[in-house]
Every structure is written in C-alpha cells, then in structure tokens.
Design a protein around this motif. Sequence first.
Motif, PDB file in Angstrom:
ATOM      1  N   ALA A 192       0.819  -1.026   0.061  1.00 18.98           N
ATOM      2  CA  ALA A 192       0.039  -0.013  -0.076  1.00 18.98           C
ATOM      3  C   ALA A 192       0.982   1.188   0.211  1.00 18.98           C
ATOM      4  O   ALA A 192       1.983   1.108   0.414  1.00 18.98           O
ATOM      5  N   ALA A 212      -1.859   4.453   3.968  1.00 17.00           N
ATOM      6  CA  ALA A 212      -3.086   3.946   3.558  1.00 17.00           C
ATOM      7  C   ALA A 212      -3.537   3.120   4.687  1.00 17.00           C
ATOM      8  O   ALA A 212      -4.879   2.779   4.890  1.00 17.00           O
ATOM      9  N   LYS A 235      -1.657   0.138   6.097  1.00 16.60           N
ATOM     10  CA  LYS A 235      -1.421  -1.300   6.031  1.00 16.60           C
ATOM     11  C   LYS A 235      -0.942  -1.922   7.415  1.00 16.60           C
ATOM     12  O   LYS A 235      -1.004  -2.857   7.833  1.00 16.60           O
ATOM     13  N   PHE A 252      -3.446  -5.526  -2.409  1.00 14.93           N
ATOM     14  CA  PHE A 252      -3.328  -4.094  -2.298  1.00 14.93           C
ATOM     15  C   PHE A 252      -4.164  -3.352  -1.494  1.00 14.93           C
ATOM     16  O   PHE A 252      -5.274  -3.488  -1.657  1.00 14.93           O
ATOM     17  N   ILE A 253      -3.644  -2.445  -0.497  1.00 12.32           N
ATOM     18  CA  ILE A 253      -4.564  -1.486   0.204  1.00 12.32           C
ATOM     19  C   ILE A 253      -4.594  -0.293  -0.274  1.00 12.32           C
ATOM     20  O   ILE A 253      -3.551   0.559  -0.541  1.00 12.32           O
ATOM     21  N   GLN A 254      -5.667   0.072  -0.686  1.00 13.40           N
ATOM     22  CA  GLN A 254      -5.994   1.571  -1.500  1.00 13.40           C
ATOM     23  C   GLN A 254      -6.495   2.336  -0.359  1.00 13.40           C
ATOM     24  O   GLN A 254      -7.694   2.204   0.510  1.00 13.40           O
ATOM     25  N   ALA A 273      -1.522  -0.976  -8.451  1.00 15.09           N
ATOM     26  CA  ALA A 273      -2.703  -2.068  -7.902  1.00 15.09           C
ATOM     27  C   ALA A 273      -3.240  -2.861  -8.447  1.00 15.09           C
ATOM     28  O   ALA A 273      -3.459  -3.965  -8.263  1.00 15.09           O
TER      29      ALA A 273
END
Length: 204
Positions: A26, A30, A32, A135-137, A173
Amino acid sequence: MTTAADTAAGQGAAAQRPGRLFIVSAPSGAGKSTLCSAVRRRYPQLAYSVSYTTRKARPGEQHGQDYYFISREAFEKGIAEGQWAEWARVHGNLYGTSARWIADTLAAGRDILMDIDVQGTRQILQKFPDAITIFIQPPSLAVLAQRLRQRGTDDEAAIATRLANAREEMAQARQYRHVVVNDDLARAEQALAALIQNAGEASR
Ligand SMILES: Nc1nc2c(ncn2[C@@H]2O[C@H](COP(=O)(O)OP(=O)(O)O)[C@@H](O)[C@H]2O)c(=O)[nH]1
Ligand SMILES: Nc1ncnc2c1ncn2[C@@H]1O[C@H](COP(=O)(O)OP(=O)(O)O)[C@@H](O)[C@H]1O
C-alpha cells in the motif's frame, strides 16, 4: 493425476502442505500497518515477516517486532551475501526480507504475512508465483495526506516523499490479485481477514 513422486511426498515425513505467502502492499499512510496488526491479532498462527531496514525506528516501534533496524553497512553485507529473498530502496531507505526465514517458515507449513512494497512484491512473485497479493488503497490521495499528518511520525519532507511516491504505487494496484479499499477501518479489516481465511480454505 497422482504421480509416484506425489504419493511419496504425501506419505513421507513432510505430509503437511507447505505454507502460503500473503503479500500486502500500500502507499504509505493507507493503513497497512494498522490492518496487518489487526490480522496478526486475529490469526496468531500466521507468521509475520519482520523486515530489515536502514530506516530509523519511530517512537514506539520495537526492534525484532516491527522491523530489525540495521545499519546501511550491515544491509549491504546482506546484499553481497545473498541474504535477502527480496530487497528494495523505498522512500530513500533500504528494506529487505530474510531468505532463510521465509524458506524455513514455509517448510514448517506456516502461512506468512508480508508487508512489502511494489518492487519487493515483483521479486517475490518471480520466486513464489503462487503468492497471494493484496493491495490496500486509501479512499483518496487527500485522505492519504491527512492520515500521514495525523499519524505524526514523519516530518514534512518525509511526508512529501511518501505522497510523491503514492501515485506511482497506486498505479500498480492492478498487478495485485486483490484490492481492499481502507475507508472504514472495521470493514477493511473484515475484508482482509476474509481474503486470508478464504484463501486458506480454498487450498486445503
Ligand atoms: N521491498 C520491501 N519493502 C518493504 C519491506 N518492509 C517494508 N517495506 C515497505 O517499505 C515502505 C515503507 O514502510 P515504512 O517505513 O514502515 O513506512 P510507512 O509505509 O509510512 O508505514 C512500505 O511500502 C512497506 O511496505 C521489505 O522487507 N521489502
Ligand atoms: N480506515 C482508517 N480510517 C482512519 N484512519 C485510519 C484508517 N486506517 C488507518 N488509519 C490511520 O492512518 C494512519 C496511517 O496508518 P498506518 O497503518 O500507519 O499506514 P501505513 O502502514 O500504510 O503507512 C495511522 O494514524 C492510522 O491510525
């Protein structure tokens, strides 16, 4: 189809399946670390890969728990000796993962959670193509900036570097198997936990 080799492996001492790799990336801020901590509490059996870094420890961070904080010389010695399963320069510091720890932990049948950047993820996927990438958005770049300032661990120069890198990281991402938007924390935590839980059940 079952081959003789499969049967032999299944009957031997290593009847347990090898562990799986979960990779979380991320942009900085964000969420994570927050989400990974929550998942670590929820699944204590999941082995967390503690990275090595040349970054200075933030207040409250513990050597051996959050990171192994090492000198640049020690890190470069690790590169020369092939100690890293992957390594990268991120926001001006070096970060790497112990190759031996990963191999030993997977061989012991434990699943691993890694918090590494997009460059490290590419390297790990070359060695472990079955790794499960997440993936952390953040909800937006504006929210990301707000979270970095609220966290209060970085000076304005470090925040500017992290925000400048965020756009590029977010463009990656789509290379990830799953994307979790960290808007509401409880919802995002549940989504991440479900991915880990379901991947576990799918391969048993
Ligand atoms: N390639 C690689 N990246 C890492 C490793 N450990 C942490 N990172 C990444 O380095 C970046 C900076 O992490 P950190 O210094 O904790 O700052 P934060 O993202 O602002 O919390 C993040 O993208 C992490 O995912 C590692 O072992 N290898
Ligand atoms: N869903 C969320 N809503 C609001 N604040 C959040 C959320 N997730 C994380 N935060 C806060 O945002 C800041 C950055 O989170 P952190 O986990 O340190 O990010 P990262 O590890 O990705 O850099 C922290 O102060 C954290 O408490």
